[in-house]
Enzyme design. Structure first.
Site, mmCIF file in Angstrom:
data_model
loop_
_atom_site.group_PDB
_atom_site.id
_atom_site.type_symbol
_atom_site.label_atom_id
_atom_site.label_comp_id
_atom_site.label_asym_id
_atom_site.label_seq_id
_atom_site.Cartn_x
_atom_site.Cartn_y
_atom_site.Cartn_z
ATOM 1 N N CYS A 89 2.284 -4.098 8.171
ATOM 2 C CA CYS A 89 0.424 -3.714 8.025
ATOM 3 C C CYS A 89 0.232 -4.890 8.449
ATOM 4 O O CYS A 89 0.092 -5.587 8.485
ATOM 5 C CB CYS A 89 0.272 -3.431 6.774
ATOM 6 S SG CYS A 89 0.369 -5.057 5.732
ATOM 7 N N ASN A 144 6.404 -10.642 1.801
ATOM 8 C CA ASN A 144 5.264 -11.059 2.499
ATOM 9 C C ASN A 144 5.152 -12.122 2.762
ATOM 10 O O ASN A 144 4.993 -13.189 3.720
ATOM 11 C CB ASN A 144 3.853 -10.319 2.186
ATOM 12 C CG ASN A 144 2.640 -10.639 1.677
ATOM 13 O OD1 ASN A 144 1.836 -11.551 1.652
ATOM 14 N ND2 ASN A 144 3.442 -10.487 0.936
ATOM 15 N N GLU A 166 10.353 -1.599 -1.992
ATOM 16 C CA GLU A 166 9.829 -0.714 -1.378
ATOM 17 C C GLU A 166 10.742 -0.426 -0.405
ATOM 18 O O GLU A 166 10.754 0.789 -0.060
ATOM 19 C CB GLU A 166 8.880 -1.426 0.006
ATOM 20 C CG GLU A 166 8.205 -0.738 0.732
ATOM 21 C CD GLU A 166 7.026 -1.528 1.578
ATOM 22 O OE1 GLU A 166 7.209 -1.140 2.874
ATOM 23 O OE2 GLU A 166 6.623 -2.448 2.041
ATOM 24 N N CYS A 215 -4.810 -8.512 -0.773
ATOM 25 C CA CYS A 215 -4.699 -7.233 0.714
ATOM 26 C C CYS A 215 -5.125 -6.181 -0.158
ATOM 27 O O CYS A 215 -5.712 -5.931 -0.815
ATOM 28 C CB CYS A 215 -3.727 -6.587 1.530
ATOM 29 S SG CYS A 215 -2.549 -6.015 0.049
ATOM 30 N N THR A 228 6.912 -2.644 5.467
ATOM 31 C CA THR A 228 5.465 -3.675 5.775
ATOM 32 C C THR A 228 5.379 -4.883 5.582
ATOM 33 O O THR A 228 4.007 -5.255 6.023
ATOM 34 C CB THR A 228 4.555 -2.272 4.918
ATOM 35 O OG1 THR A 228 4.548 -2.543 3.268
ATOM 36 C CG2 THR A 228 4.065 -0.756 5.241
ATOM 37 N N HIS A 249 4.221 -7.923 -6.197
ATOM 38 C CA HIS A 249 5.652 -9.306 -6.578
ATOM 39 C C HIS A 249 4.232 -10.563 -7.244
ATOM 40 O O HIS A 249 4.486 -10.811 -5.781
ATOM 41 C CB HIS A 249 6.139 -9.125 -5.442
ATOM 42 C CG HIS A 249 6.957 -8.416 -5.579
ATOM 43 N ND1 HIS A 249 7.924 -7.100 -4.707
ATOM 44 C CD2 HIS A 249 7.598 -7.371 -6.821
ATOM 45 C CE1 HIS A 249 8.413 -7.022 -4.774
ATOM 46 N NE2 HIS A 249 8.332 -6.572 -6.594
#
EC number: 1.17.7.4
Length: 316
Positions: A197, A227, A126, A12, A167, A41
């Site tokens: 996000c 994610n 985060e 991203c 996010t 990560h």
């Protein structure tokens, strides 16, 4: 065996920016460059940067005076930021701008004296960084992970209450937690725009489309990638066998034996070379050409700090 590729997948804008910050710092200043926490990560990315001279640390005290320090894409607390400021360090911030947006929401709530609730996973960097933006002793900052957590949460003043989210969460799970918050605290205020996000949302949407066609789903991403884990969980929730893999060497032949269609996606911190290696391995096991599915086009770019723009320095 058919091979389908989720679209979008992989890097991203925030990850691209963070990696570029470390790479450019190494090129401009030379090794060593210190990075607080893994910049993103992904094991492959971290090892590649380590080989080039990046040193990954967890405590600011590990960084020698007079050196370069970079904050990871996940962001840091105000306490960490202040500690770095108190030292003789040149600091660059690779925090994803979309994480910074959440930090600003928390800081505003703190200044207004509102209590804040963060939806997120305990222990994730985060989350630690975002929780660390709240400093009002008269208020409070709370972390919830599930609707069950909401039921047992006690706040001081539910008339002045706001929520934010990590996010990289599951869109579906987060929606359930938000519903629970609104039911328990009817006056709670959320962000104008969802904190999850665009890349997280798009990749979950893409894996949903992938899982509708594939028998088995392979998610390229490291075990500590939030994610990436959510992508594997979503495919499993849709009734498909899904595996989270670091790279092609993790693939077991038994996973794809007698399988008609394998779907491949990648978390937002996984580079495309890992996906290409997975495709090559699947083709060794009888797969055909990889077919990308249609999906949302992503054109977002986050600029690196001016001091680290290689092109700008060359022009000067």
């Amino acid at each position: 065996m058919q091979i389908l590729l989720a679209n979008p997948r992989g890097f991203c804008a925030g990850v691209d920016r963070a990696i570029s910050i470390v790479e450019n710092a190494l090129e401009i200043y030379g090794a060593p460059i210190y990075v607080r926490h893994e910049v993103v990560h992904n094991r492959y990315v971290v090892e590649s940067l380590r080989e080039r001279g990046a040193i990954f640390i967890e405590q600011i005290s590990e960084v020698p005076d007079g050196t370069i320090l970079i904050f990871s894409a996940h962001g840091v607390s105000q306490a960490v930021r202040n500690e770095a400021k108190s030292r003789d360090l040149t600091v660059f911030d690779a925090t994803c701008p979309l994480v910074t947006k959440v930090h600003m929401e928390v800081a505003r709530a703190s200044r207004r004296g509102e209590e804040s609730i963060l939806i997120g996973h305990a222990g994730h960097p985060e989350v630690e960084g975002t929780m660390g933006q709240y400093s009002n002793p008269e208020g409070g900052m709370y972390l919830v992970e599930s609707p069950e957590d909401v039921l047992t949460l006690n706040v001081k003043n539910d008339a002045k209450l706001s929520f934010m989210t990590q996010t990289t969460l599951s869109v579906d799970d987060t929606s359930d937690v938000i519903d629970a918050l609104r039911k328990r605290f009817p006056k709670i205020v959320g962000p104008r725009k969802d904190d999850i996000c665009y890349a997280t949302t798009n990749r979950q949407e893409a894996v949903r489309a992938l899982a509708e066609q594939a028998d088995v789903v392979l998610v390229v991403g490291s075990k500590n990638s939030s994610n990436s884990n959510r992508l594997a969980e979503l495919a499993q929730r849709m009734g498909k066998t899904a595996f989270l893999i670091d790279d092609a060497t993790d693939i077991q032949e038994a996973w794809v034996k007698d399988v008609n269609c394998v779907g491949v996606t990648a978390g937002a911190s996984a580079p495309d070379i890992l996906v290409q290696n997975v495709i090559a391995r699947l083709q060794e096991l009888g797969g055909g050409d990889a077919i990308p599915l249609e999906g949302r086009e992503e054109n977002i770019v986050f600029e690196v700090p001016k001091e680290l723009r290689i092109d700008a320095r060359e022009v000067e």
